[in-house]
Design an enzyme around this catalytic site. Sequence first.
Site, PDB file in Angstrom:
ATOM      1  N   SER A   1       0.963  -1.245  -0.033  1.00 25.37           N
ATOM      2  CA  SER A   1       0.024   0.091   0.065  1.00 25.37           C
ATOM      3  C   SER A   1       0.888   1.150   0.047  1.00 25.37           C
ATOM      4  CB  SER A   1      -0.758  -0.057   1.297  1.00 25.37           C
ATOM      5  OG  SER A   1      -1.952   0.891   1.056  1.00 25.37           O
ATOM      6  N   GLU A   2       0.503   2.069  -0.810  1.00 21.96           N
ATOM      7  CA  GLU A   2       1.769   3.278  -1.098  1.00 21.96           C
ATOM      8  C   GLU A   2       1.773   4.103  -0.142  1.00 21.96           C
ATOM      9  OE1 GLU A   2      -0.751   2.350  -3.487  1.00 21.96           O
ATOM     10  OE2 GLU A   2      -1.504   4.172  -4.303  1.00 21.96           O
ATOM     11  N   ASN A   3       0.865   4.264   0.896  1.00 21.15           N
ATOM     12  CA  ASN A   3       0.945   5.034   2.053  1.00 21.15           C
ATOM     13  C   ASN A   3       1.775   4.549   3.083  1.00 21.15           C
ATOM     14  OD1 ASN A   3      -1.283   2.985   2.185  1.00 21.15           O
ATOM     15  ND2 ASN A   3      -2.031   3.909   4.002  1.00 21.15           N
TER      16      ASN A   3
END
Lengths: 245, 214
Positions: B51-53
């Site tokens: 998840s890019e966060n």
Amino acid sequence: MTGSNKIYPSADAALDGVLRDGMLIAAGGFGLCGIPELLIEAILKAGTRELTIASNNCGVDGFGLGKLLDSRQIRKMISSYVGENAEFMRQYLSGELELEFNPQGTLAERMRAGGAGIPGFYTKTGVGTVIAEGKEHHDFDGETYILERGIVADLAIVKGWKADETGNVIFRKTARNFNVPAAKCGRVCVCEVEEIVPTGSLDPDAIHLPGIYVHRLIQGQHEKRIEQRTTRSRVSDTTGKKETA
Amino acid sequence: MAAETKGWDRNRMAARAAQELQDGWYVNLGIGIPTLVANYIPEGVHVTLQSENGMLGIGPFPYEGEEDPDLINAGKQTVTELPQTAYFDSAESFAMIRGGKIAMAILGAMEVAENGDLANWMIPGKLVKGMGGAMDLVAGVGRVVVVMDHTSKHGESKVLKSCTLPLTGQAVVNRIITNLGVLDVVPGGLKIVELADGVSEDELRAATEATILG
């Protein structure tokens, strides 16, 4: 010993003397996760205007940085995602708000680089898109890259989980996000945390943001609003290990 | 379009996309139909979702009452962690994306072109979503698979000779999975890999503006 006290009694006190109209502020957070809600509230109260804010998102309508949109204190956003923030989109489409779109990774790296004394870097991200327009292109090993600039912000506002009295900060789960790169790129970094603990009580190996990056520190209560509450039912979950993103 | 009776629905598209995954891969799933891919990962295939966060190893949605505001995916939905989960900041997250460590991204799209151009972040003057991490993903990951409806609500093809909307990336898409079938981007145009249930080649061609080879 650090020699100077970084702990302030309130968000208002922590921002005293560092706010001015037209300044560039880097803000941590992703969506509403890990946003410096107390410092945003204090900027709202202070009424500082013509702000440029580098932040992945701009909160939602009426919460987080969305409050500073409502109060028209923001002149320009540097962001990757407008998403579901209707007021953000409305102000942008009507021309009231300037918006510099940055790909999310480029924005994070611009902050990281700015804080690390790197004024520019080459990336493949955005080549062949509007993001590349007007930027220097350079080929390395047969691939084309564009030059992106590091960001140095006048002020960084970030939110951590725990900090010790010297400003060493640890974050919790995905609330770390942009808080680390944003903190690093600020000439002044003000950090709000849920708890300030005695120096020596955090494991030095577990520090996510060393105190050298943090100049002012406050502790406070956070609302920590959830943007998309998604759950699974206890009853139907007999299938076991299905992963849901 | 007769998408209800013919071809794949959202879940079938997601299930088909899940067949693209290989054991041991680190994968990033976009928002929308791509998120559903996680529900169809084949038995024996272990992938780690990024998840890019700032998370590797995304777990299922939490039980009601166990939502944690500090634990969300890139779609801002509450999720849970797994035993192998690791957290990191956004700069680190995109270092692994840009650095080619992610094997595959499965993303949604507004338009795809026959040369692999992808548009999925804005409609000028109308809809401003923002690119989020999509531009970084398509520039950095090993393989890009797009999952989307083949045509718009008005029946216009979204698989085009060239995109009309601002691009997310140039010549970045490897494979397109739609309600009508699977197409690969190859030199000179698109190649049909598979037809969806009950869809004929003629129907797929008729719904496609892009050049289909062969």
